[in-house]
Scaffold this active site. Structure first.
Site, short mmCIF file in Angstrom:
data_model
loop_
_atom_site.label_atom_id
_atom_site.label_comp_id
_atom_site.label_asym_id
_atom_site.label_seq_id
_atom_site.Cartn_x
_atom_site.Cartn_y
_atom_site.Cartn_z
N CYS A 90 34.94 5.86 -29.84
CA CYS A 90 34.39 6.96 -30.11
C CYS A 90 33.26 7.32 -29.21
O CYS A 90 32.46 8.28 -29.44
CB CYS A 90 33.72 6.82 -31.83
SG CYS A 90 32.46 5.59 -31.94
N ASP A 98 38.25 -1.47 -32.11
CA ASP A 98 37.72 -0.10 -32.52
C ASP A 98 36.08 -0.04 -32.88
O ASP A 98 35.84 0.02 -33.94
CB ASP A 98 38.34 0.18 -33.67
CG ASP A 98 38.05 1.86 -34.14
OD1 ASP A 98 37.54 2.49 -33.38
OD2 ASP A 98 38.55 2.24 -35.02
N TYR A 151 36.47 -5.19 -35.26
CA TYR A 151 35.93 -4.06 -35.76
C TYR A 151 36.85 -3.22 -36.86
O TYR A 151 37.11 -2.16 -36.63
CB TYR A 151 35.40 -3.00 -34.83
CG TYR A 151 34.62 -3.78 -33.83
CD1 TYR A 151 33.27 -3.94 -33.79
CD2 TYR A 151 35.22 -4.28 -32.76
CE1 TYR A 151 32.65 -4.58 -32.51
CE2 TYR A 151 34.67 -4.81 -31.57
CZ TYR A 151 33.36 -5.10 -31.46
OH TYR A 151 32.69 -5.84 -30.55
N CYS A 163 28.03 21.81 -35.72
CA CYS A 163 29.24 22.22 -34.48
C CYS A 163 28.34 22.62 -33.44
O CYS A 163 27.89 23.51 -33.29
CB CYS A 163 29.96 23.37 -35.43
SG CYS A 163 30.84 23.24 -36.62
N GLU A 165 35.26 -7.84 -39.42
CA GLU A 165 34.76 -6.72 -39.78
C GLU A 165 33.28 -7.13 -40.34
O GLU A 165 33.13 -8.06 -41.13
CB GLU A 165 35.31 -5.59 -40.70
CG GLU A 165 34.30 -4.78 -41.54
CD GLU A 165 33.60 -3.65 -40.85
OE1 GLU A 165 34.43 -3.16 -39.92
OE2 GLU A 165 32.20 -3.42 -41.06
N1 SAH Z 1 38.80 0.91 -37.50
C1 SAH Z 1 38.11 1.10 -38.58
C2 SAH Z 1 36.56 1.38 -38.56
C3 SAH Z 1 36.05 1.21 -37.15
S1 SAH Z 1 34.43 1.95 -36.90
C4 SAH Z 1 38.80 1.94 -39.35
O1 SAH Z 1 39.43 3.03 -38.96
O2 SAH Z 1 38.45 1.95 -40.76
C5 SAH Z 1 33.65 0.50 -36.60
C6 SAH Z 1 33.39 -0.73 -37.53
O3 SAH Z 1 32.55 -1.69 -36.64
C7 SAH Z 1 32.53 -0.22 -38.49
O4 SAH Z 1 33.39 -0.39 -39.92
C8 SAH Z 1 31.42 -1.19 -38.64
O5 SAH Z 1 30.86 -1.58 -39.64
C9 SAH Z 1 31.96 -2.31 -37.63
N2 SAH Z 1 31.20 -3.26 -36.91
C10 SAH Z 1 29.73 -2.99 -36.42
N3 SAH Z 1 29.23 -3.96 -35.58
C11 SAH Z 1 30.27 -5.09 -35.65
C12 SAH Z 1 30.35 -6.32 -35.19
N4 SAH Z 1 29.41 -6.65 -34.49
N5 SAH Z 1 31.49 -7.08 -35.44
C13 SAH Z 1 32.31 -6.65 -36.29
N6 SAH Z 1 32.47 -5.26 -36.79
C14 SAH Z 1 31.40 -4.47 -36.67
#
Ligand code: SAH
Length: 480
Positions: free
Chosen positions: A430, A403, A332, A89, A353
């Site tokens: 994020c 995302d 993603y 934190c 993903e």
């Molecule tokens: N929207 C999702 C998670 C997003 S976190 C949920 O809420 O569950 C970002 C995600 O992107 C992760 O799962 C990671 O494995 C994936 N990721 C990372 N690089 C990537 C890429 N080049 N292409 C596709 N996915 C990717």
């Protein structure tokens, strides 16, 4: 000859008076002593501090609080006595209202500095209006997952807590203020069980001993609890012999559903090993985000703050503006959280993903919820999307949702979005720095306009902020 002012320059160990006027994106206070900027951990904007200089660089320095002369009106007492040592934190010393304001400001600053946008906190023409960060009514105990390292304490007894900053010394902690209350109950129960049966804790310097970590998860809407013991496979006979007693005791914890055993033989920081065995119960728990049910096994990725995930993805859904006829891409997609959320309101959703296990979970979750209009692809978004577009150049895509992880979107991915030219892009981020960078590309090169920016507080007491942005296309399809 040295310039005259260097003779007066501050030195390490000097005591100086500082008024804190700003915070860095990592949550350190910034204040000036003799016009020279100092970074001070655990300080709050508005504090007047007597600070001790720790380190001097050419144009700035680091100092620590020696005495709080006048505390900021935004300063509050620490809820957790271990907050400063733990580092989990970073801004617990700030009132929650001030934390939310800080997060809104952080998004605005990044949009300005990195994106070059005229971002402001009030609505007005020609400006990018950043809404107030959506916070929680109770910003504590929001985490549904605790990963607790186990080791030998200074007194030689088994202990559990957290790693001291920059080290692997375990600082004992009975309870984390961000985790659900049952996590500390489970921790206490396991430690006394280990002590009673003389089950050793893993010692990473000697690569010896048995229990390495406790992974404890809870489904907040179902109340279900999982414990996964992560072990180095030593003295396993003794451990297995004592398991029935552990299971019997766990049954006394309300909501307990399953016990798993994960074996990790490796050196290093990765917590989970490859092998997981179910010892009791089904080997998974379930939870809901909105109306969608998810199955969570020890390895599954699942958002750690389910209440705010609902808020964040609710916004994403609102920004997608679905009527039931749209075709949507969710880039993603992880285990399909957003995809399945959107699929309920769209004609068709495609998800992509990079982690194959997550895609398996996404497919299982679609099935579990009877959602038949979501299709998932394994691979990198920047490869899968262009390849798909090449094969289906005439299929209209109405909305693309992204995302990405902290590093943001790959340029190739943004370029393909530009070519596919969906009417709306929803960007869930994020990291507002990479968000600002990517928004600049989408607006300058690919004809999008920012329409709404909504920060959401998924991680109260920390410096992290999630942001969801609605963009719409202002130019006709010109590329590709
Ligand atoms: N929207 C999702 C998670 C997003 S976190 C949920 O809420 O569950 C970002 C995600 O992107 C992760 O799962 C990671 O494995 C994936 N990721 C990372 N690089 C990537 C890429 N080049 N292409 C596709 N996915 C990717």
């Amino acid at each position: 000859m040295l310039p005259a002012e260097t003779e007066e320059k501050m030195e390490k160990n000097d005591l100086v008076m500082v008024s804190i006027t700003d915070l860095t994106t990592d949550g350190e206070g910034i204040g000036k002593a003799d016009a020279f900027p100092l970074f001070i951990k655990d300080a709050v904007v508005g504090d007047v501090i007597r600070a001790r200089v720790l380190k001097m660089k050419k144009t700035y320095g680091y100092a620590r609080i020696e005495e709080l002369i006048t505390p900021s009106p935004d300063r509050v007492g620490l809820t957790c006595p271990k907050a400063r040592a733990c580092g989990g934190c970073q801004i617990q010393q700030m009132s929650y209202e001030a934390q939310l304001q800080y997060k809104t400001r952080k998004v605005i600053q990044n949009l300005r500095r990195i994106g070059g946008f005229d971002a402001v906190s009030e609505e007005g023409a020609e400006k990018i209006f950043v809404r107030k960060t959506l916070g929680m009514s109770d910003p504590w105990r929001y985490r549904n997952k605790a990963q607790i390292p186990v080791g030998k304490g200074r007194d030689g007894r088994v202990t559990a807590g957290f790693y001291a900053v920059h080290s692997h010394e375990i600082i004992p902690m009975a309870e984390c203020a961000l985790a659900f209350p049952e996590a500390s109950e489970v921790q206490r129960l396991v430690l006394s069980w280990m002590e009673k049966h003389r089950i050793s804790a893993y010692d990473e310097t000697r690569h010896q001993g048995t229990v390495r970590h406790l992974l404890i998860r809870k489904g907040f809407s179902t109340g279900e609890i999982m414990l996964c013991l992560i072990v180095f496979p030593q003295e396993m006979k003794k451990l297995r012999g004592a398991l029935p007693e552990l299971m019997a005791e766990l049954k006394g914890i309300k909501g307990y559903r399953t016990l798993c055993l994960n074996t990790n033989e490796e050196f290093g920081n990765v917590i989970l090993g490859n092998q997981t065995e179910t010892l009791d119960g089904p080997g998974f728990i379930e939870d809901l985000i909105g109306d969608v049910r998810f199955r969570i096994s020890p390895q599954s990725f699942f958002q750690v703050n389910p209440a705010q995930t609902n808020v964040l993805y609710g916004k994403a859904l609102e920004f997608a503006g679905l009527t039931g006829n749209e075709t949507v891409w969710d880039l993603y997609c992880g285990i399909g959280t957003i995809s399945l959320f959107l699929a309920q309101k769209a004609r068709k959703v495609y998800g992509v993903e990079i982690v194959p296990q997550a895609i398996e979970d996404a497919k299982k979750n679609a099935e579990l919820n009877g959602i038949g209009n979501a299709e998932f692809f394994t691979g990198a978004a920047e490869e899968v999307l262009p390849a798909w577009y090449q094969k289906h150049p005439d299929e209209t895509i109405d909305v693309i949702c992204v995302d990405p992880p902290r590093k943001g979107c790959d340029e190739k991915c943004l370029e393909t979005i530009g070519k596919m030219a969906p009417a709306r892009v929803v960007y869930v981020s994020c990291d507002s720095a990479t968000l600002a960078r990517d928004l600049k590309v989408l607006t300058e090169k690919y004809g999008y306009r920012i329409e709404d920016v909504q920060p959401v507080d998924m991680f109260p007491q920390t410096v992290h902020v999630e942001t969801v942005v609605r963009m719409s296309r202002i130019e006709r399809k010109t590329l590709g």
